[in-house]
Scaffold this motif. Structure first.
Motif, mmCIF file in Angstrom:
data_model
loop_
_atom_site.group_PDB
_atom_site.id
_atom_site.type_symbol
_atom_site.label_atom_id
_atom_site.label_comp_id
_atom_site.label_asym_id
_atom_site.label_seq_id
_atom_site.Cartn_x
_atom_site.Cartn_y
_atom_site.Cartn_z
ATOM 1 N N VAL A 192 0.841 -1.191 0.000
ATOM 2 C CA VAL A 192 0.000 0.000 0.000
ATOM 3 C C VAL A 192 0.875 1.240 0.000
ATOM 4 O O VAL A 192 1.785 1.359 0.829
ATOM 5 C CB VAL A 192 -0.938 0.028 1.227
ATOM 6 N N LEU A 193 0.593 2.140 -0.906
ATOM 7 C CA LEU A 193 1.233 3.456 -0.919
ATOM 8 C C LEU A 193 0.150 4.485 -0.600
ATOM 9 O O LEU A 193 -0.903 4.504 -1.244
ATOM 10 C CB LEU A 193 1.851 3.753 -2.288
ATOM 11 N N SER A 194 0.411 5.315 0.405
ATOM 12 C CA SER A 194 -0.597 6.270 0.843
ATOM 13 C C SER A 194 -0.019 7.670 0.913
ATOM 14 O O SER A 194 1.057 7.887 1.477
ATOM 15 C CB SER A 194 -1.143 5.866 2.216
ATOM 16 N N ASP A 195 -0.739 8.618 0.328
ATOM 17 C CA ASP A 195 -0.363 10.029 0.385
ATOM 18 C C ASP A 195 -1.571 10.821 0.878
ATOM 19 O O ASP A 195 -2.583 10.926 0.188
ATOM 20 C CB ASP A 195 0.075 10.506 -1.000
ATOM 21 N N SER A 196 -1.483 11.321 2.133
ATOM 22 C CA SER A 196 -2.553 12.142 2.708
ATOM 23 C C SER A 196 -3.903 11.432 2.668
ATOM 24 O O SER A 196 -4.918 12.001 2.245
ATOM 25 C CB SER A 196 -2.655 13.487 1.961
ATOM 26 N N SER A 197 -3.917 10.190 3.124
ATOM 27 C CA SER A 197 -5.150 9.394 3.101
ATOM 28 C C SER A 197 -5.381 8.739 4.458
ATOM 29 O O SER A 197 -4.449 8.526 5.232
ATOM 30 C CB SER A 197 -5.081 8.314 2.010
ATOM 31 N N SER A 198 -6.629 8.404 4.738
ATOM 32 C CA SER A 198 -6.969 7.732 5.986
ATOM 33 C C SER A 198 -8.059 6.702 5.733
ATOM 34 O O SER A 198 -8.791 6.785 4.752
ATOM 35 C CB SER A 198 -7.445 8.734 7.046
ATOM 36 N N GLY A 199 -8.157 5.729 6.635
ATOM 37 C CA GLY A 199 -9.170 4.689 6.501
ATOM 38 C C GLY A 199 -8.578 3.323 6.754
ATOM 39 O O GLY A 199 -7.749 3.148 7.653
ATOM 40 N N ILE A 200 -8.973 2.347 5.953
ATOM 41 C CA ILE A 200 -8.496 0.980 6.140
ATOM 42 C C ILE A 200 -8.382 0.274 4.796
ATOM 43 O O ILE A 200 -9.226 0.459 3.913
ATOM 44 C CB ILE A 200 -9.425 0.181 7.085
ATOM 45 N N VAL A 201 -7.323 -0.510 4.651
ATOM 46 C CA VAL A 201 -7.144 -1.375 3.488
ATOM 47 C C VAL A 201 -6.968 -2.795 3.989
ATOM 48 O O VAL A 201 -6.096 -3.073 4.810
ATOM 49 C CB VAL A 201 -5.912 -0.979 2.649
ATOM 50 N N VAL A 202 -7.835 -3.694 3.529
ATOM 51 C CA VAL A 202 -7.732 -5.116 3.839
ATOM 52 C C VAL A 202 -7.434 -5.814 2.519
ATOM 53 O O VAL A 202 -8.259 -5.810 1.605
ATOM 54 C CB VAL A 202 -9.030 -5.671 4.453
ATOM 55 N N SER A 203 -6.253 -6.402 2.399
ATOM 56 C CA SER A 203 -5.843 -6.964 1.114
ATOM 57 C C SER A 203 -5.418 -8.420 1.251
ATOM 58 O O SER A 203 -4.662 -8.784 2.150
ATOM 59 C CB SER A 203 -4.685 -6.152 0.527
ATOM 60 N N LEU B 25 -0.525 -3.814 -5.896
ATOM 61 C CA LEU B 25 -0.221 -2.551 -5.234
ATOM 62 C C LEU B 25 -1.483 -1.712 -5.147
ATOM 63 O O LEU B 25 -2.188 -1.517 -6.132
ATOM 64 C CB LEU B 25 0.846 -1.789 -6.017
ATOM 65 N N VAL B 26 -1.791 -1.227 -3.934
ATOM 66 C CA VAL B 26 -2.927 -0.338 -3.725
ATOM 67 C C VAL B 26 -2.379 1.048 -3.414
ATOM 68 O O VAL B 26 -1.661 1.236 -2.429
ATOM 69 C CB VAL B 26 -3.818 -0.822 -2.561
ATOM 70 N N SER B 27 -2.710 2.021 -4.243
ATOM 71 C CA SER B 27 -2.214 3.381 -4.062
ATOM 72 C C SER B 27 -3.370 4.313 -3.724
ATOM 73 O O SER B 27 -4.411 4.305 -4.394
ATOM 74 C CB SER B 27 -1.529 3.884 -5.343
ATOM 75 N N LEU B 28 -3.193 5.105 -2.667
ATOM 76 C CA LEU B 28 -4.219 6.040 -2.222
ATOM 77 C C LEU B 28 -3.632 7.444 -2.212
ATOM 78 O O LEU B 28 -2.569 7.678 -1.638
ATOM 79 C CB LEU B 28 -4.697 5.677 -0.819
ATOM 80 N N ILE B 29 -4.357 8.376 -2.809
ATOM 81 C CA ILE B 29 -3.880 9.752 -2.868
ATOM 82 C C ILE B 29 -5.029 10.691 -2.482
ATOM 83 O O ILE B 29 -6.044 10.776 -3.179
ATOM 84 C CB ILE B 29 -3.369 10.114 -4.278
ATOM 85 N N GLY B 30 -4.881 11.336 -1.326
ATOM 86 C CA GLY B 30 -5.818 12.375 -0.928
ATOM 87 C C GLY B 30 -7.238 11.915 -0.705
ATOM 88 O O GLY B 30 -8.186 12.655 -1.018
ATOM 89 N N VAL B 31 -7.434 10.707 -0.135
ATOM 90 C CA VAL B 31 -8.792 10.233 0.165
ATOM 91 C C VAL B 31 -8.910 10.024 1.670
ATOM 92 O O VAL B 31 -8.015 9.489 2.306
ATOM 93 C CB VAL B 31 -9.133 8.930 -0.594
ATOM 94 N N ASP B 32 -10.038 10.450 2.228
ATOM 95 C CA ASP B 32 -10.261 10.345 3.668
ATOM 96 C C ASP B 32 -11.300 9.270 3.977
ATOM 97 O O ASP B 32 -12.291 9.121 3.252
ATOM 98 C CB ASP B 32 -10.750 11.685 4.236
ATOM 99 N N ASP B 33 -11.068 8.551 5.074
ATOM 100 C CA ASP B 33 -12.018 7.554 5.576
ATOM 101 C C ASP B 33 -12.395 6.519 4.526
ATOM 102 O O ASP B 33 -13.533 6.066 4.443
ATOM 103 C CB ASP B 33 -13.284 8.236 6.110
ATOM 104 N N ILE B 34 -11.432 6.118 3.724
ATOM 105 C CA ILE B 34 -11.662 5.142 2.665
ATOM 106 C C ILE B 34 -11.656 3.730 3.247
ATOM 107 O O ILE B 34 -10.982 3.455 4.239
ATOM 108 C CB ILE B 34 -10.585 5.272 1.558
ATOM 109 N N VAL B 35 -12.435 2.839 2.653
ATOM 110 C CA VAL B 35 -12.422 1.415 3.000
ATOM 111 C C VAL B 35 -12.216 0.638 1.713
ATOM 112 O O VAL B 35 -13.017 0.738 0.780
ATOM 113 C CB VAL B 35 -13.741 0.969 3.656
ATOM 114 N N ILE B 36 -11.122 -0.126 1.668
ATOM 115 C CA ILE B 36 -10.821 -0.949 0.495
ATOM 116 C C ILE B 36 -10.589 -2.375 0.960
ATOM 117 O O ILE B 36 -9.781 -2.621 1.857
ATOM 118 C CB ILE B 36 -9.574 -0.433 -0.259
ATOM 119 N N VAL B 37 -11.318 -3.311 0.362
ATOM 120 C CA VAL B 37 -11.111 -4.737 0.610
ATOM 121 C C VAL B 37 -10.776 -5.367 -0.731
ATOM 122 O O VAL B 37 -11.616 -5.436 -1.635
ATOM 123 C CB VAL B 37 -12.355 -5.403 1.230
#
Length: 298
Positions: free
Chosen positions: A237-248, A253-265
């Motif tokens: 997981v690559l995260s830039d200014s993001s919050s929440g949870i990733v269950v993989s 590769l899961v990349s998050l950019i500027g997302v808040d309270d995200i949930v990814i399964v």
């Protein structure tokens, strides 16, 4: 959740089963105990909750027992930490003035899971607690309430209870139990009792979570309000200014950019993307998959 019915502990504490069967399971435990000791206090506590401060929780239970001694049906409500549409709410009223239960309040009403805007109003008012499904009462009181609200269910539970300590237990339990009404204790007993003014609530401030959705997992595993919780082996997981949870469970590769309270399964055969605010709605996707005979994805 499960109900510990075959062998009842000396302190008569019983954990709550699945919601749709909780009135029957909790009622059976109460019926068995009532036959042995009507003055005994029974308690129902969901088994999948996380309690942060054991001693504060014990104090809440002690107060609930004291309140139950005077003949009330008692619940322990959770002091909300945020607005949430994932829980039902309990509206507290005036102080109950019960010896040994200094924080007990009269319950005005139970409220079903509201929308988020309504939940915000509830939390802002300071009058509402989360409904955690914890109930404490004398065995005789609980059975009396069941007999008043669900007489057929209560009669059948009494029938099983009478046979419980006899060789006929299985002969009675086998045909009767599957036919019992499947209804939650909240609907069968708590809500009508609260409406009639016979219920008390102890506010709980011991740190609590019901681990009921991915938002709960994020709260438990993130180290701060702005952090991202990552669960799974070999997760990238690559995260830039993001919050929440990733269950993989995949190696992507899961990349998050500027997302808040995200949930990814992320699994090999399916991908779920939602937000913590909407995490409870995952159940509707599960139901839809079952309707479309795609349960193999679950």
């Amino acid at each position: 959740m499960r109900a510990q019915l075959p062998e009842l502990a000396d302190d008569h504490l019983v954990s709550e089963p699945s919601p749709k069967e909780s009135a029957a399971a909790i009622g059976l435990a109460a019926a068995i105990i009532d036959a042995r000791d009507p003055e005994a206090i029974v308690g129902s506590f969901p088994a999948d909750h996380v309690i942060a401060d054991d001693e504060v929780f014990r104090d809440a239970v002690r107060q609930a027992v004291a309140a139950a001694q005077v003949g009330a049906l008692v619940t322990i409500g959770i002091q909300p930490t945020e607005a949430s549409s994932a829980f039902g709410y309990i509206q507290g009223g005036t102080s109950a003035d019960v010896p040994g239960a200094q924080s007990a309040k009269n319950v005005v009403r139970f409220v079903e899971k509201p929308d988020y805007a309504t939940a915000e109003k509830y939390v802002e008012s300071g009058d509402y607690l989360w409904n955690a499904g914890m109930f404490i009462a004398k065995a005789s009181v609980l059975m009396g309430l069941l007999e008043s609200q669900r007489p057929e269910l209560a009669t059948k539970l009494r029938e099983i209870a009478l046979a419980w300590d006899t060789p006929e237990r299985d002969d009675v339990m086998g045909p009767v139990w599957p036919e019992l009404e499947k209804v939650a204790i909240d609907y069968a007993v708590a809500e009508p009792t609260a409406e009639a003014g016979g219920m008390l609530v102890i506010p709980g401030e011991f740190g609590w979570d019901d681990v009921g959705d991915f938002a709960a997992l994020a709260r438990m595993h993130a180290k701060g309000a702005s952090d991202l919780a990552v669960l799974g082996e070999n997760t990238m997981v690559l995260s830039d200014s993001s919050s929440g949870i990733v269950v993989s469970q995949s190696k992507r590769l899961v990349s998050l950019i500027g997302v808040d309270d995200i949930v990814i399964v992320d699994t090999p055969d399916a991908l779920l993307v939602t937000t913590k605010k909407n995490a409870q709605r995952v159940k509707s996707v599960v139901d839809l998959l079952k309707i479309n005979n795609q349960g193999d994805i679950l």
